[in-house]
Design a protein around this motif. Structure first.
Motif, short mmCIF file in Angstrom:
data_model
loop_
_atom_site.label_atom_id
_atom_site.label_comp_id
_atom_site.label_asym_id
_atom_site.label_seq_id
_atom_site.Cartn_x
_atom_site.Cartn_y
_atom_site.Cartn_z
N TYR A 144 27.79 -38.41 -58.84
CA TYR A 144 28.01 -39.14 -60.09
C TYR A 144 27.06 -40.33 -60.15
O TYR A 144 26.52 -40.76 -59.12
N PHE A 150 33.28 -41.24 -60.15
CA PHE A 150 33.01 -41.18 -61.60
C PHE A 150 33.35 -42.56 -62.17
O PHE A 150 34.43 -43.08 -61.95
N ASP A 154 28.90 -43.00 -65.96
CA ASP A 154 29.23 -41.58 -66.16
C ASP A 154 29.97 -41.42 -67.51
O ASP A 154 29.61 -40.56 -68.32
N ILE A 158 28.52 -39.03 -70.46
CA ILE A 158 29.13 -37.69 -70.57
C ILE A 158 29.63 -37.42 -72.00
O ILE A 158 29.68 -36.26 -72.43
N TRP A 185 25.39 -32.23 -63.30
CA TRP A 185 26.29 -33.40 -63.28
C TRP A 185 27.32 -33.30 -64.40
O TRP A 185 28.53 -33.51 -64.18
N CYS A 189 31.37 -33.16 -64.07
CA CYS A 189 32.32 -34.09 -64.69
C CYS A 189 33.41 -33.30 -65.41
O CYS A 189 34.60 -33.61 -65.30
N LYS A 193 36.95 -33.71 -63.67
CA LYS A 193 37.65 -34.86 -64.26
C LYS A 193 38.46 -34.42 -65.48
O LYS A 193 37.90 -34.16 -66.55
N VAL A 196 37.93 -36.12 -68.71
CA VAL A 196 36.80 -35.65 -69.53
C VAL A 196 37.19 -34.35 -70.24
O VAL A 196 37.13 -34.26 -71.48
#
Ligand SMILES: N[C@@H](CCC(=O)N[C@@H](CSO)C(=O)NCC(=O)O)C(=O)O
Length: 220
Positions: A144, A150, A154, A158, A185, A189, A193, A196
């Motif tokens: 990250y 993160f 980020d 993102i 990447w 994410c 995550k 996200v």
């Protein structure tokens, strides 16, 4: 007493998404109020009289404007979990530098990809890829931008990812080819995550939104 958190937002906005991802990272319940920018609500005009833009975070009646400032505010207030910034002052300054770079360059350079043609379009294509390459350089081989975790930078980048399909389609670009590590990447994410994957819209929905918008403006 319980915090009242309201977000004046727009589903397709990469800036509104920043606040959504930060709130999700912290696990803060909030009311998401979708704005119609062609018919701005009285609340938006009152809460952000200067820029009259979304996102605006309204925390117990107090407005915080500008997405990068909203994310920092969220980190400051709910500072007992999921830190969005590195502790080290220099690393913090570096993250803030790159978010400033994104806000100065990425949005402005992306727009001509789907609103111009000819030489202007060609110039935008080259500049846009150069900007992504600089960001890819900053990421390097880290998982990250924040290193192992993160964080703020980020989050700030993102939220452009749902627009990448638009940029590739109208910009005639192939990011897998141009910035493979950056795409890896982005996928990391989304896979790792939930803050996200649970908040970003489908890129197909953004493409359809832009198609409609271009038709209304007579581009298509
Ligand atoms: N620097 C600000 C940009 C917000 C913005 O452009 N908001 C747009 C919608 S998303 O593109 C907006 O609210 N536009 C309304 C208008 O310009 O009238 C931020 O980071 O919060």
């Amino acid at each position: 007493e319980k915090d009242e958190v309201i977000l004046l937002d727009l589903w397709a906005s990469m800036f509104g998404m920043r606040a959504r991802v930060a709130l999700a990272e912290k696990g803060i319940p909030y009311e998401d109020k979708e704005e119609d920018l062609k018919n701005k609500s009285q609340l938006l005009l009152e809460m952000n009289p200067i820029h009259k833009k979304i996102p605006v975070l309204i925390h117990n009646g107090k407005p915080i404007c500008e997405s990068s400032i909203i994310v920092q505010y969220i980190d400051d207030v709910w500072n007992d979990r999921a830190p969005l910034f590195p502790v080290d002052a220099y690393a913090k300054a570096r993250a803030r530098f790159w978010v400033d770079f994104i806000d100065k360059k990425l949005y402005q350079t992306a727009r001509p990809l789907f609103t111009t043609k000819g030489e202007e379009h060609e110039a935008a294509r080259i500049e846009f890829v150069d900007i992504l390459k600089l960001l890819e350089g900053e990421l390097g081989d880290k998982p990250y931008f924040g290193g192992e975790s993160f964080g703020y930078l980020d989050i700030s980048l993102i939220t452009f990812y749902p627009w990448f399909k638009v940029y590739e389609t109208y910009g005639k670009l192939d990011f897998e080819n141009e910035v493979p590590k950056l795409i890896a990447w982005a996928k990391r994410c989304i896979e790792n995550k939930e803050s996200v994957s649970n908040t970003l819209p489908d890129s197909a929905k953004v493409v359809a939104f832009v198609q409609g918008w271009r038709k209304n403006l007579g581009f298509e």
